[in-house]
Write an enzyme that holds these catalytic residues in place. Structure first.
Site, PDB file in Angstrom:
ATOM      1  CE  LYS A   1      -4.037  -2.272   0.183  1.00  0.00           C
ATOM      2  NZ  LYS A   1      -3.655  -3.568   0.383  1.00  0.00           N
TER       3      LYS A   1
HETATM    4  C1  LIG Z   1      -9.623  -3.799  -0.986  1.00  0.00           C
HETATM    5  C2  LIG Z   1      -8.889  -4.412   0.138  1.00  0.00           C
HETATM    6  N1  LIG Z   1      -9.667  -4.410   1.265  1.00  0.00           N
HETATM    7  C3  LIG Z   1      -9.105  -5.031   2.588  1.00  0.00           C
HETATM    8  C4  LIG Z   1      -7.633  -5.287   2.572  1.00  0.00           C
HETATM    9  C5  LIG Z   1      -7.416  -5.979   3.927  1.00  0.00           C
HETATM   10  O1  LIG Z   1      -6.162  -5.229   4.319  1.00  0.00           O
HETATM   11  P1  LIG Z   1      -5.164  -5.769   5.435  1.00  0.00           P
HETATM   12  O2  LIG Z   1      -4.140  -6.722   4.297  1.00  0.00           O
HETATM   13  O3  LIG Z   1      -4.262  -5.028   5.978  1.00  0.00           O
HETATM   14  O4  LIG Z   1      -5.686  -6.661   6.372  1.00  0.00           O
HETATM   15  C6  LIG Z   1      -6.941  -5.324   1.641  1.00  0.00           C
HETATM   16  C7  LIG Z   1      -5.504  -5.346   1.634  1.00  0.00           C
HETATM   17  O5  LIG Z   1      -5.007  -6.447   1.251  1.00  0.00           O
HETATM   18  C8  LIG Z   1      -7.431  -4.561   0.477  1.00  0.00           C
HETATM   19  O6  LIG Z   1      -6.844  -4.447  -0.601  1.00  0.00           O
END
Ligand SMILES: Cc1ncc(COP(=O)(O)O)c(C=O)c1O
Length: 403
Positions: free
Chosen positions: A202
């Protein structure tokens, strides 16, 4: 079926020389010496878990996105769970999201015992279609979770208008969209709650981590409790007040983000503008080049949006090509371009098919997009040579399979 390439240049997949010698990943973090120093400083301090860096990161983040409150979580997924809790999702409720997202967007609804539902996407932006949403919204709907796919915000004004008419909470999955703008407003300040991720690919990373932003004090209070076992005060507040007494007032979790991770987040956030500028420059170069390559459709950008370009997903014009997406994907990988696919539509995952009875054909726009999508490398640290390699490889492969 293995299609036969039509051009003279030998593809790497057929034994030719790859465009690059080493694999270029689709995403990668940028960690610099000042980022490392800020983490080390905290490791030498008294607070490893919830200490002063957490509130410092939250305040800097809230200010950056233009929201009143920001609440840090241990991941974007935990932050989504927190938002679903703060929106009071419960068994018997429904929440509607886009089928073209990471499973976590829909999973947070299930964590609360509620039922995820889907509405199909717009064919241009691949974001939740407000028209489809209005057909699905009903008396059981308690929340809507639009995602800003690839960093391009959904049509939030239309979604918020519908949600307000039905008394429904809008939780934006903004995990791709830190730094994006919609109608002159910053992502993170528009929906009732907005959720971000700090996973390494990110814009800003804390290793693992997430954030919810909101303008509503009651949501912020509920989110803070939820990430800390449902306890009404934090250890640091009790320490400062010389008190030991605490009460658990709701069922919560340990979703806290440690102080050293927040120190990394603070340091990374300072570089967000440079990161966004680089991503926007890469996207502009890509789109100019790919518009000249037959068989490639570049990502749409609406005139009222400034995307954050977490991803750069092209769509293949399969009718013009003698190969399917899987073959083009393999050919690009052989050229040492680290392509990816975002996403298998959530309703097609075996778990969702079994639990919710979803099936192919339910969301045709999302399914058609999925068959044709390929995410190309897109990250702040890409050099000019990297960008040109991607363009060369896409041109080489698409021309080879042009009908
Ligand atoms: C659209 C979206 N929602 C939720 C997430 C979940 O985030 P995390 O990986 O920080 O738990 C991600 C990341 O991978 C994502 O790209």
């Amino acid at each position: 079926m293995r299609a036969t390439p039509t051009s003279q240049v030998a593809l790497a997949i057929d034994g030719g020389t790859p465009v690059r010698e080493t694999l270029l990943p689709y995403g990668r973090q940028s960690i610099e010496e000042d980022d490392i120093a800020s983490v080390v400083e905290v490791l030498r301090s008294d607070w490893l878990t919830t200490g002063p860096k957490v509130s410092e990161f939250e305040e800097a983040f809230a200010e950056r996105v233009g929201a009143k409150y920001a609440v840090a979580f241990s991941s974007g997924t935990a932050a989504l769970h927190g938002a679903a809790f703060a929106a009071r999702l419960k068994p018997g409720d429904e929440a509607i999201t886009s089928p073209l997202t990471f499973a976590a967007t829909a999973n947070c609804v299930l964590y609360q015992g509620a039922r995820p539902a889907f509405a199909d996407i717009c064919a241009d932006t691949l974001n939740l279609d407000p028209g489809r949403l209005s057909e699905r919204i009903n008396s059981k709907t308690r929340a809507v979770l639009p995602i800003a796919y690839a960093g391009h915000p959904a049509d939030l004004d239309a979604i918020l208008k519908l949600a307000d008419q039905h008394g429904v909470c809008v939780i934006e999955d903004a995990c791709h969209a830190l730094g994006a703008e919609y109608r002159g407003r910053r992502t993170g300040s528009i929906a009732h709650m907005s959720v971000f991720s700090f996973h390494p690919v990110k814009h800003v990373t804390t290793g693992e981590g997430g954030m919810v932003t909101t303008d509503r004090a009651e949501f912020a209070k509920s989110l803070r409790r939820f990430r800390n076992h449902g306890i009404s005060s934090e250890a640091r507040e009790r320490h400062a007040a010389g008190q030991w007494h605490y009460e658990m007032v709701a069922l919560g979790y340990n979703y806290r983000l440690p102080d050293f991770a927040c120190a990394l987040g603070i340091s990374q956030l300072k570089k967000l503008d440079a990161n966004l500028a680089r991503r926007r420059a890469i996207a502009a170069r890509y789109s100019a080049a790919f518009r000249q390559i037959p068989g490639v459709v570049v990502p749409a950008v609406r005139t009222d949006v400034n995307p954050a370009w977490h991803l750069y997903p092209i769509r293949l014009e399969l009718a013009m090509l003698s190969a399917d997406r899987a073959q083009i994907f393999r050919a690009l990988r052989a050229e040492n371009i680290g392509v990816n696919v975002h996403y298998i539509p959530v309703h097609l995952h075996p778990y969702y098919r079994a639990q919710l009875g979803c099936k192919p054909g339910d969301y045709p726009v999302a399914e058609d997009a999925y068959e044709r999508l390929i995410s190309l490398p897109m990250f702040h640290g890409m050099g000019e040579r990297d960008v040109e390699d991607v363009i060369a490889a896409v041109g080489k492969v698409c021309l080879a399979y042009l009908k």
